[in-house]
Design an enzyme around this catalytic site. Structure first.
Site, PDB file in Angstrom:
ATOM      1  N   TYR A   1     -63.018   6.850  -4.780  1.00 27.11           N
ATOM      2  CA  TYR A   1     -62.467   5.728  -5.778  1.00 27.11           C
ATOM      3  C   TYR A   1     -63.622   4.931  -6.439  1.00 27.11           C
ATOM      4  CZ  TYR A   1     -59.583   1.914  -7.128  1.00 27.11           C
ATOM      5  OH  TYR A   1     -58.822   1.003  -7.717  1.00 27.11           O
TER       6      TYR A   1
ATOM      7  N   ASP B   1     -72.088   4.566  -7.331  1.00 26.14           N
ATOM      8  CA  ASP B   1     -70.945   3.634  -7.222  1.00 26.14           C
ATOM      9  C   ASP B   1     -71.207   2.940  -5.861  1.00 26.14           C
ATOM     10  OD1 ASP B   1     -67.485   3.293  -7.133  1.00 26.14           O
ATOM     11  OD2 ASP B   1     -69.060   1.979  -6.743  1.00 26.14           O
TER      12      ASP B   1
ATOM     13  N   LYS C   1     -68.035  -6.686  -5.000  1.00 28.33           N
ATOM     14  CA  LYS C   1     -67.812  -7.001  -3.802  1.00 28.33           C
ATOM     15  C   LYS C   1     -68.808  -8.141  -3.411  1.00 28.33           C
ATOM     16  CE  LYS C   1     -65.167  -2.959  -2.448  1.00 28.33           C
ATOM     17  NZ  LYS C   1     -63.849  -3.271  -2.465  1.00 28.33           N
TER      18      LYS C   1
HETATM   19  P1  KE4 Z   1     -62.570  -3.382  -7.923  1.00 31.36           P
HETATM   20  O1  KE4 Z   1     -62.121  -3.264  -9.389  1.00 31.36           O
HETATM   21  O2  KE4 Z   1     -61.331  -3.422  -6.982  1.00 31.36           O
HETATM   22  O3  KE4 Z   1     -63.374  -4.727  -7.799  1.00 31.36           O
HETATM   23  O4  KE4 Z   1     -63.445  -2.297  -7.431  1.00 31.36           O
HETATM   24  C1  KE4 Z   1     -62.997  -0.831  -7.661  1.00 31.36           C
HETATM   25  C2  KE4 Z   1     -63.997  -0.131  -6.693  1.00 31.36           C
HETATM   26  C3  KE4 Z   1     -64.848   0.695  -7.166  1.00 31.36           C
HETATM   27  N1  KE4 Z   1     -65.762   1.383  -6.432  1.00 31.36           N
HETATM   28  C4  KE4 Z   1     -65.415   1.503  -4.969  1.00 31.36           C
HETATM   29  C5  KE4 Z   1     -66.634   2.136  -4.105  1.00 31.36           C
HETATM   30  C6  KE4 Z   1     -64.494   0.669  -4.433  1.00 31.36           C
HETATM   31  O5  KE4 Z   1     -64.421   0.487  -3.166  1.00 31.36           O
HETATM   32  C7  KE4 Z   1     -63.684  -0.316  -5.369  1.00 31.36           C
HETATM   33  C8  KE4 Z   1     -62.644  -0.814  -4.788  1.00 31.36           C
HETATM   34  N2  KE4 Z   1     -62.299  -0.825  -3.234  1.00 31.36           N
HETATM   35  C9  KE4 Z   1     -60.782  -1.093  -2.794  1.00 31.36           C
HETATM   36  C10 KE4 Z   1     -60.740  -0.951  -1.380  1.00 31.36           C
HETATM   37  N3  KE4 Z   1     -61.215   0.255  -0.861  1.00 31.36           N
HETATM   38  C11 KE4 Z   1     -60.601  -2.476  -3.288  1.00 31.36           C
HETATM   39  C12 KE4 Z   1     -59.179  -2.727  -2.575  1.00 31.36           C
HETATM   40  C13 KE4 Z   1     -57.996  -2.838  -3.404  1.00 31.36           C
HETATM   41  O6  KE4 Z   1     -57.847  -1.902  -4.457  1.00 31.36           O
HETATM   42  O7  KE4 Z   1     -57.336  -3.715  -3.572  1.00 31.36           O
END
Ligand code: KE4
Length: 435
Positions: A150, A245, A273
Site C-alpha cells: 500500500y 516506499d 510517519k
Molecule cells: P499516509 O498518506 O496515510 O500518510 O501514508 C500512506 C502510506 C504510504 N506507504 C506506506 C508503506 C504506508 O503504510 C502508508 C499508510 N499506512 C496506513 C496503515 N498501514 C495508514 C493508516 C490509515 O490509512 O489510516
C-alpha cells in the site's frame, strides 16, 4: 488497566454516533472504523508514553502508535516542547524556514541514498510525487507495484493484480479509471520471476518499480533473499527508477531504514510517519540528478501550501534528534520479548499463529503456514484475529483493528508494559481457542 465492559462503552459509542452525523463512517480514515473486526471504534481522549485513554476514561497499552509515527510514544516531552515553541513563532509562512533545511539535512545524514529532499504532507503525497517524478525523469509511463503493498490512496497505486498472469492492473477502488490502472503492472510480492517477466515484456516503458522493502500493509511480510537485489538489478539494467516506499519502515527498523538493513540503494525513497513525529509531514528524496527534475529546477510539478510546515518540522526534528543506536537496541530487546511471549502464549493455547517481526514492527498472523505474500496473508483466519483483537482490547491492550496491519513498539513501552501484554495475550489466545 481497567477492564473494558463492551456493554458499557457509553461515551465512546455516543461519540461515534455523533461523529457519524457529520463524518463518513464517523472516522477520517477507513481502517479506524473497526470494520473488519466488528464493534465501534473507541474515541481517544489523550495519550502519554505507551498509553492511550479513551473518552470513557479507560486506558490501554497502545501498539498502533498512530499507525507508526510515535516511535517515542505519545506526547514525548521534547516533541511537545518543540511543537509549542514553534507555534508561538507562527504556525505557517508559506516561505522557506531554516527548520526545513535542518530536517532535510537530518534525513540526508541518516539515509545514504538520499542526496536531495522534498518535504510534503503525507505518505500518499510522497509516493504520488515520487511516481510522477520517475515518469518525468524517464519519459516512460508504466510502473510496477506489488500485490499487498500500500502506497497511500494514489489513483495509480490503488491497483490490484489483474486476473491470472496478465499482471495488468485493475482498479482496487471505485473512482480509479481503467485507463489509469492500465499503466500499473502488478506482481506478487517476493516473486522475482514475475518481475523479470514484466520487464522482459515492458522493460523499455517501465518508469519505476515501487515497493515496500519490508511490507507492512498485508501484515508484516519480509523480503525473501534476493528479492530486493533482483529489483535493484532489473531497474539498473532497464533504466527504471527503483522507489523504496519507507513511509512505515523509515526510521522504524533502524536509522537508515530497510534500505540500510538490506544493503540496497534505491533511486528514490518515500518517508512519512516517524519523520513527522506524529504531525502531518512526509518526504521523498534520492539521487540529485533525479530530484533536480522537480520544479522549480525542473519540469516535474509538485507543490503544497503547508509543505515543510514549521510546527510539523519541529516535531520531526525533535523526534529524529532522540533516535540513536541505544534507542534501537532497547526497541529490539523489548520487541523480541513481546514476540517471544506472543509465540509462547499461542503455543500453550494451541492456537496456530506465525509471528513476523522486524525491529519494533511486528504482526501476529493467525495461520499455520508461513506468510510470504498477499495470497498467504489472505489465507489467515481473520475471524480468529477479530476474537483476539477484542479479547486484548477488553483487557486493556490496543492493537490495530485488522489482521493486515502491524503492531508497533515504542521507546516508551517498558518491561512492565511488555510483561502485561504477554500476560493478556496468553488469556486472549485462550479465548480464541475456546471460540
Ligand atoms: P499516509 O498518506 O496515510 O500518510 O501514508 C500512506 C502510506 C504510504 N506507504 C506506506 C508503506 C504506508 O503504510 C502508508 C499508510 N499506512 C496506513 C496503515 N498501514 C495508514 C493508516 C490509515 O490509512 O489510516
Amino acid at each position: 488497566m481497567a477492564k473494558v465492559d463492551p456493554d458499557n462503552i457509553t461515551r465512546s459509542s455516543a461519540a461515534h454516533d455523533e461523529a457519524s452525523a457529520y463524518l463518513v463512517g464517523g472516522v477520517n480514515s477507513p481502517v479506524r472504523a473497526f470494520g473488519v473486526v466488528g464493534g465501534k471504534p473507541l474515541f481517544i481522549a489523550s495519550g502519554s508514553g505507551a498509553t492511550i485513554t479513551d473518552v470513557d476514561g479507560r486506558s490501554y497499552i497502545d501498539y498502533v502508535g498512530s499507525w507508526g509515527p510515535l516511535i517515542l510514544g505519545h506526547a514525548h516531552p521534547r516533541v511537545v516542547q518543540a511543537v509549542v515553541a514553534a507555534a508561538h513563532r507562527g504556525t505557517s509562512f508559506g516561505a522557506p524556514t531554516e527548520q526545513e533545511t535542518t530536517l532535510s539535512r537530518m534525513i540526508v545524514e541518516r539515509v545514504p541514498s538520499i542526496e536531495a529532499v522534498r518535504l510534503v504532507n503525507s505518505g500518499t503525497e510522497a509516493c504520488m510525487s515520487a511516481v510522477r517524478l520517475a515518469r518525468g525523469f524517464t519519459g516512460r509511463s508504466k510502473i510496477i507495484k506489488f500485490a499487498g503493498c500500500y502506497h497511500g490512496h494514489v489513483d495509480a497505486l490503488l491497483v490490484d493484480a489483474g486476473s491470472g498472469a496478465l499482471t495488468l492492473g485493475t482498479p482496487s477502488s471505485a473512482g480509479v479509471t481503467r485507463s489509469v490502472a492500465a499503466n500499473t503492472l502488478v506482481a506478487p510480492y517476493n516473486d522475482r520471476e514475475a518481475v523479470a517477466q514484466i520487464f522482459a515484456t515492458n522493460g523499455s516503458d517501465v518508469a519505476a518499480v515501487i515497493v515496500e522493502p519490508i511490507a507492512g500493509n498485508m501484515g508484516l511480510v519480509l523480503p525473501a533473499d534476493g528479492f530486493l537485489s533482483t529489483l535493484r538489478d532489473l531497474c539498473s539494467r532497464h533504466g527504471a527508477v527503483l522507489i523504496f516506499d519507507e513511509v512505515m519502515t523509515g526510521f522504524r527498523v533502524g536509522l537508515g531504514g530497510a534500505q540500510v538493513l538490506h544493503g540496497i540503494r534505491p533511486d528514490l525513497t518515500c518517508l512519512g510517519k516517524i519523520v513527522g513525529g506524529g504531525l502531518p509531514l512526509a518526504a521523498y528524496g534520492g539521487r540529485r540528478e533525479i530530484m533536480d527534475h522537480l520544479a522549480p529546477t525542473g519540469s516535474v510539478y509538485q507543490a503544497g501550501t503547508l509543505s515543510g510546515n514549521p510546527i510539523a518540522t519541529a516535531a520531526g526534528i525533535a523526534t529524529l534528534s532522540e533516535l540513536n543506536d541505544a534507542v534501537y537496541r532497547d526497541l529490539e530487546e523489548r520487541s523480541e520479548q513481546l514476540a517471544d511471549g506472543l509465540k509462547r502464549g499461542a503455543e500453550d493455547a494451541g492456537v496456530a499463529v506465525r509471528i513476523a517481526r522486524c525491529g519494533s514492527m511486528l504482526c501476529t498472523f493467525f495461520s499455520d503456514k508461513p506468510v510470504t505474500d498477499l495470497t498467504s496473508a489472505k489465507a489467515c483466519d481473520t475471524s480468529a484475529f477479530a476474537t483476539f483483537f477484542h479479547a486484548m482490547l477488553e483487557r486493556g491492550i490496543y492493537l490495530a483493528p485488522s489482521q493486515f496491519e502491524c503492531a508497533f513498539v515504542s521507546a516508551a513501552h517498558g518491561e512492565d508494559d511488555i510483561a502485561r501484554t504477554v500476560e493478556v495475550a496468553r488469556e486472549s489466545f485462550a479465548v480464541v481457542a475456546r471460540s
